[in-house]
Scaffold this motif. Sequence first.
Motif, PDB file in Angstrom:
ATOM      1  N   SER A   1       0.817  -6.232   3.876  1.00  0.00           N
ATOM      2  CA  SER A   1      -0.137  -7.222   4.796  1.00  0.00           C
ATOM      3  C   SER A   1       0.043  -8.543   4.059  1.00  0.00           C
ATOM      4  O   SER A   1       0.243  -8.540   2.889  1.00  0.00           O
ATOM      5  CB  SER A   1      -1.319  -6.905   5.179  1.00  0.00           C
ATOM      6  OG  SER A   1      -2.341  -6.699   3.745  1.00  0.00           O
TER       7      SER A   1
ATOM      8  N   SER B   1      -2.085  -6.040  -4.823  1.00  0.00           N
ATOM      9  CA  SER B   1      -2.345  -7.308  -4.414  1.00  0.00           C
ATOM     10  C   SER B   1      -1.762  -8.155  -5.602  1.00  0.00           C
ATOM     11  O   SER B   1      -2.226  -8.115  -6.834  1.00  0.00           O
ATOM     12  CB  SER B   1      -3.782  -7.288  -4.370  1.00  0.00           C
ATOM     13  OG  SER B   1      -4.152  -8.651  -4.031  1.00  0.00           O
TER      14      SER B   1
ATOM     15  N   TYR C   1       0.942  -1.254  -0.012  1.00  0.00           N
ATOM     16  CA  TYR C   1       0.100   0.049  -0.175  1.00  0.00           C
ATOM     17  C   TYR C   1       0.801   1.296  -0.032  1.00  0.00           C
ATOM     18  O   TYR C   1       2.061   1.173   0.722  1.00  0.00           O
ATOM     19  CB  TYR C   1      -0.783   0.166   1.255  1.00  0.00           C
ATOM     20  CG  TYR C   1      -1.677  -1.208   1.640  1.00  0.00           C
ATOM     21  CD1 TYR C   1      -0.908  -2.370   2.224  1.00  0.00           C
ATOM     22  CD2 TYR C   1      -2.794  -1.320   1.300  1.00  0.00           C
ATOM     23  CE1 TYR C   1      -1.481  -3.543   2.464  1.00  0.00           C
ATOM     24  CE2 TYR C   1      -3.583  -2.360   1.616  1.00  0.00           C
ATOM     25  CZ  TYR C   1      -2.827  -3.241   2.343  1.00  0.00           C
ATOM     26  OH  TYR C   1      -3.519  -4.611   2.633  1.00  0.00           O
TER      27      TYR C   1
ATOM     28  N   ARG D   1      -2.182 -11.148   3.271  1.00  0.00           N
ATOM     29  CA  ARG D   1      -3.284 -11.413   2.558  1.00  0.00           C
ATOM     30  C   ARG D   1      -4.087  -9.965   1.829  1.00  0.00           C
ATOM     31  O   ARG D   1      -4.543  -9.862   0.999  1.00  0.00           O
ATOM     32  CB  ARG D   1      -4.303 -12.237   2.908  1.00  0.00           C
ATOM     33  CG  ARG D   1      -3.713 -13.533   3.366  1.00  0.00           C
ATOM     34  CD  ARG D   1      -4.809 -14.506   4.159  1.00  0.00           C
ATOM     35  NE  ARG D   1      -5.871 -13.842   5.140  1.00  0.00           N
ATOM     36  CZ  ARG D   1      -5.300 -13.939   6.430  1.00  0.00           C
ATOM     37  NH1 ARG D   1      -4.153 -14.532   6.978  1.00  0.00           N
ATOM     38  NH2 ARG D   1      -6.171 -13.057   7.419  1.00  0.00           N
ATOM     39  N   GLY D   2      -4.152  -9.081   2.564  1.00  0.00           N
ATOM     40  CA  GLY D   2      -4.783  -7.747   2.429  1.00  0.00           C
ATOM     41  C   GLY D   2      -5.805  -7.518   3.273  1.00  0.00           C
ATOM     42  O   GLY D   2      -6.412  -6.386   3.328  1.00  0.00           O
ATOM     43  N   ASP D   3      -6.277  -8.587   4.157  1.00  0.00           N
ATOM     44  CA  ASP D   3      -7.404  -8.199   5.089  1.00  0.00           C
ATOM     45  C   ASP D   3      -6.851  -8.683   6.445  1.00  0.00           C
ATOM     46  O   ASP D   3      -7.418  -8.766   7.300  1.00  0.00           O
ATOM     47  CB  ASP D   3      -8.600  -9.174   4.884  1.00  0.00           C
ATOM     48  CG  ASP D   3      -8.183 -10.658   4.873  1.00  0.00           C
ATOM     49  OD1 ASP D   3      -8.982 -11.477   4.482  1.00  0.00           O
ATOM     50  OD2 ASP D   3      -7.067 -11.223   5.168  1.00  0.00           O
ATOM     51  N   ASP D   4      -5.638  -8.691   6.693  1.00  0.00           N
ATOM     52  CA  ASP D   4      -4.917  -9.073   7.890  1.00  0.00           C
ATOM     53  C   ASP D   4      -4.034  -7.856   8.237  1.00  0.00           C
ATOM     54  O   ASP D   4      -4.182  -6.739   7.724  1.00  0.00           O
ATOM     55  CB  ASP D   4      -4.101 -10.389   8.104  1.00  0.00           C
ATOM     56  CG  ASP D   4      -3.141 -10.373   6.662  1.00  0.00           C
ATOM     57  OD1 ASP D   4      -2.230 -11.216   7.061  1.00  0.00           O
ATOM     58  OD2 ASP D   4      -3.179  -9.601   5.821  1.00  0.00           O
ATOM     59  N   GLU D   5      -3.281  -7.919   9.510  1.00  0.00           N
ATOM     60  CA  GLU D   5      -2.732  -7.041   9.971  1.00  0.00           C
ATOM     61  C   GLU D   5      -1.606  -6.289   8.923  1.00  0.00           C
ATOM     62  O   GLU D   5      -1.087  -7.095   8.326  1.00  0.00           O
ATOM     63  CB  GLU D   5      -1.973  -6.887  11.337  1.00  0.00           C
ATOM     64  CG  GLU D   5      -0.948  -8.015  11.177  1.00  0.00           C
ATOM     65  CD  GLU D   5      -1.148  -9.497  11.613  1.00  0.00           C
ATOM     66  OE1 GLU D   5      -0.327  -9.904  12.595  1.00  0.00           O
ATOM     67  OE2 GLU D   5      -2.036 -10.219  10.905  1.00  0.00           O
ATOM     68  N   ALA D   6      -1.661  -5.001   8.793  1.00  0.00           N
ATOM     69  CA  ALA D   6      -0.628  -4.247   8.107  1.00  0.00           C
ATOM     70  C   ALA D   6       0.604  -3.771   8.864  1.00  0.00           C
ATOM     71  O   ALA D   6       0.167  -3.223   9.853  1.00  0.00           O
ATOM     72  CB  ALA D   6      -1.520  -3.030   7.192  1.00  0.00           C
TER      73      ALA D   6
ATOM     74  N   VAL E   1      -3.386   0.456  -3.815  1.00  0.00           N
ATOM     75  CA  VAL E   1      -3.253  -1.099  -3.090  1.00  0.00           C
ATOM     76  C   VAL E   1      -2.707  -1.951  -4.456  1.00  0.00           C
ATOM     77  O   VAL E   1      -3.310  -1.746  -5.396  1.00  0.00           O
ATOM     78  CB  VAL E   1      -4.503  -1.418  -2.521  1.00  0.00           C
ATOM     79  CG1 VAL E   1      -4.156  -2.971  -1.977  1.00  0.00           C
ATOM     80  CG2 VAL E   1      -4.970  -0.737  -1.475  1.00  0.00           C
TER      81      VAL E   1
END
Lengths: 112, 111
Positions: A94, A50, A33, A96-101, A48
């Motif tokens: 991060s 991915s 990001y 996966r993109g939905d976990d902690e950054a 972003v």
Amino acid sequence: DTEVTQTPKHLVMGMTNKKSLKCEQHMGHRAMYWYKQKAKKPPELMFVYSYEKLSINESVPSRFSPECPNSSLLNLHLHALQPEDSALYLCASSQRGDDEAFFGQGTRLTVV
Amino acid sequence: QKEVEQDPGPLSVPEGAIVSLNCTYSNSAFQYFMWYRQYSRKGPELLMYTYSSGNKEDGRFTAQVDKSSKYISLFIRDSQPSDSATYLCAMSDLAGNQFYFGTGTSLTVIP
């Protein structure tokens, strides 16, 4: 190792200059990001990536151009910036993109 | 209405006090919750990461999530002057790829 490394730490550039910000992580994270943060404000999402593909562009002006050369590197190319673009530019990654950054320490950019 | 609401403070407490920082949110799709600490002119540092409702403890820090009330908290026990910083909550949904930040709470712990 939870380190995200950003270079340079400080950058002063004129409005006609072209410069690049660099970000590197070796945690195997697949999402990276770019954020912009003004003083006393939360970070604002810019881009972003991915799996090395641009997945979100938050209506950022074209004078900011992101690039993801490989899964560990993220660049932000700057051209013809305005003084109001002066800010702290933060890179994050991060798994996966939905976990902690995890954030880098940022590049403090001043446009003169 | 903002996605995430956080009282900006500033909050000033004496050393040793228990600090409570809070965020509320409106999007019931949020599933992942983070707290960051940011010192002046530095990048945000991840403090706590939680997924489910309930409490998670790490040293002097406890993160609490109440999904039914859409409310998250960070408690700091035995606060120290070195805890003086801005604390940001952040959250994301299962679709991922984006984090929503609160405005940050500025905390000062007075020796």
